[in-house]
Design an enzyme around this catalytic site. Structure first.
Site, mmCIF file in Angstrom:
data_model
loop_
_atom_site.group_PDB
_atom_site.id
_atom_site.type_symbol
_atom_site.label_atom_id
_atom_site.label_comp_id
_atom_site.label_asym_id
_atom_site.label_seq_id
_atom_site.Cartn_x
_atom_site.Cartn_y
_atom_site.Cartn_z
ATOM 1 N N ARG A 1 0.970 -1.183 0.176
ATOM 2 C CA ARG A 1 0.125 0.059 -0.016
ATOM 3 C C ARG A 1 1.063 1.317 0.077
ATOM 4 N NH1 ARG A 1 -4.825 0.106 4.323
ATOM 5 N NH2 ARG A 1 -3.074 0.708 5.581
ATOM 6 N N GLU B 1 -16.685 5.554 3.334
ATOM 7 C CA GLU B 1 -15.822 5.131 4.526
ATOM 8 C C GLU B 1 -16.574 5.708 5.946
ATOM 9 O OE1 GLU B 1 -11.869 3.944 4.457
ATOM 10 O OE2 GLU B 1 -11.377 5.770 3.133
ATOM 11 N N LYS C 1 -2.713 6.709 0.953
ATOM 12 C CA LYS C 1 -2.781 6.899 2.309
ATOM 13 C C LYS C 1 -1.899 8.119 2.510
ATOM 14 C CE LYS C 1 -2.833 4.549 6.892
ATOM 15 N NZ LYS C 1 -3.833 4.814 7.325
#
Ligand SMILES: Cc1ncc(COP(=O)(O)O)c(C=O)c1O
Length: 336
Positions: free
Chosen positions: A80, A219, A183
């Site tokens: 990620r 989310e 992220k």
């Protein structure tokens, strides 16, 4: 040596013995170095401070009954971070470098890995940002990867309790073709006001809808959303959702338990039909949702004061693998 009150730890920074750092300079990654220094010296013109070339990861290590330390799915966090770095034009750290730095940071701070049975764990924070001097808007030519760790307490001090959630129709944390799926720190900056407003109104977490149509669930705070209905584990597929490693693991466990997994757009309108709802992420594994309030319709959807049976089963299965109490059939755990 100081003693740590493992049972009363919160989620916060604590100085540990070492952190480990590697620079990307002159077109290549240098050898990582260990340091006891908690500070960074860099130019005020560093790209990471100006143009958001910054990202991070979060994962945990657990002490088992056998005394061994287990790190959960470190390779997925590496992947990620690589995707995030590529998307924001930063130097992606090689997977092996990331994994080795995480392992070394845990090894060198092993005394901070909480004992088995306390519910506490070692939180690992890899951080990557542009240190290269860059005043024109373009990618930096120098980056720093730091891995530091800290012991953190159990998320549920008073047991596994459902939370109240409010739908946020006034703010978006991320746009469909923006940075929600990676992220970067900027996503969190974009969510702070919304989160603070939610807390002020008495809701520990806010539910984000898709930024485009305001129709589908995206989310839940800094966590993914899931629901259980009629033997299915349902979770949003959206270009602005961060692919949660916990959610990826829960989907696999749900399938192993015989649930059907539906990874698709989830309209907010479906909420009243769900049997259990929750959010998931590294911090809590699962936070069951007790109620969802929609300020637009003034409707509150309630799911009860106790976590649902599938949420409990999934939570226990994942925690069991992380601590080594249960077998690890998918090879998720790295034993140090
Ligand atoms: C925005 C957001 N979504 C989801 C998650 C959950 O991801 P993970 O399960 O990998 O911790 C996090 C936490 O990292 C997050 O910050």
């Amino acid at each position: 040596m100081e003693t740590i009150d493992w049972k009363n730890l919160g989620f916060g920074y604590m100085k540990t013995d070492y952190n480990i750092r590697a620079y990307f300079r002159n077109g290549k990654w240098e050898e990582p170095t260990l340091t006891q220094d908690e500070t960074i010296t860099m130019s005020m013109a560093a790209a990471g401070l100006h143009y958001g070339q910054e990202c991070f990861e979060g994962l945990k290590a657990f002490r088992g009954k056998d005394g061994k330390v287990r790190i959960f799915r470190v390779d997925e966090n590496a992947r990620r971070m690589i995707r995030t770095a590529e998307y924001t034009c930063m130097a992606p750290p090689p997977l092996e470098l990331f994994v080795e730095m995480v392992k070394e940071a845990v090894r060198k701070n092993e005394r901070f890995v909480p004992p088995y049975g306390t519910g506490a764990s070692l939180y690992i924070r890899p951080l990557l940002f542009g240190t290269g001097i860059q005043i024109g808007v373009k990618p930096a030519d120098e980056y720093l990867l730091i891995v530091f760790v800290m012991p953190v307490g159990p998320y549920y001090k008073e047991g596994f309790k459902p939370i109240r959630v409010i739908v946020d129709r006034k703010h978006d944390r991320a746009a469909p073709r923006g940075t929600g799926h990676v992220k970067v720190g900027g996503n969190y900056a974009a969510s702070l006001l919304s989160g603070e407003k939610g807390k002020y109104k008495g809701y520990p977490s806010v539910l984000y809808l898709d930024a485009c149509e305001k129709k589908y669930i995206d989310e839940c705070g800094a966590a993914n959303f899931f629901a259980i209905r009629a033997g299915s584990y349902i979770t949003p597929d959206s270009p602005s959702v961060l692919p949660s490693i916990t959610n990826m693991s829960l989907r696999q466990l749900a399938q192993d338990m015989g649930l059907k997994v539906e990874n698709r757009k989830v309209p907010l309108d479906e909420v009243p039909t769900f049997e259990e709802v929750g959010c998931c992420g590294t911090a809590a594994v699962i936070s069951p949702i007790g109620s969802i309030y929609d300020p637009e319709t003034e409707e509150t959807y309630t799911f009860g004061d106790e976590p649902g049976p599938w949420s409990v089963k999934l939570y226990e299965a994942l925690r069991g693998i992380q601590s080594g109490d249960l077998p690890d059939p998918h090879g998720w755990v790295t034993v140090l």
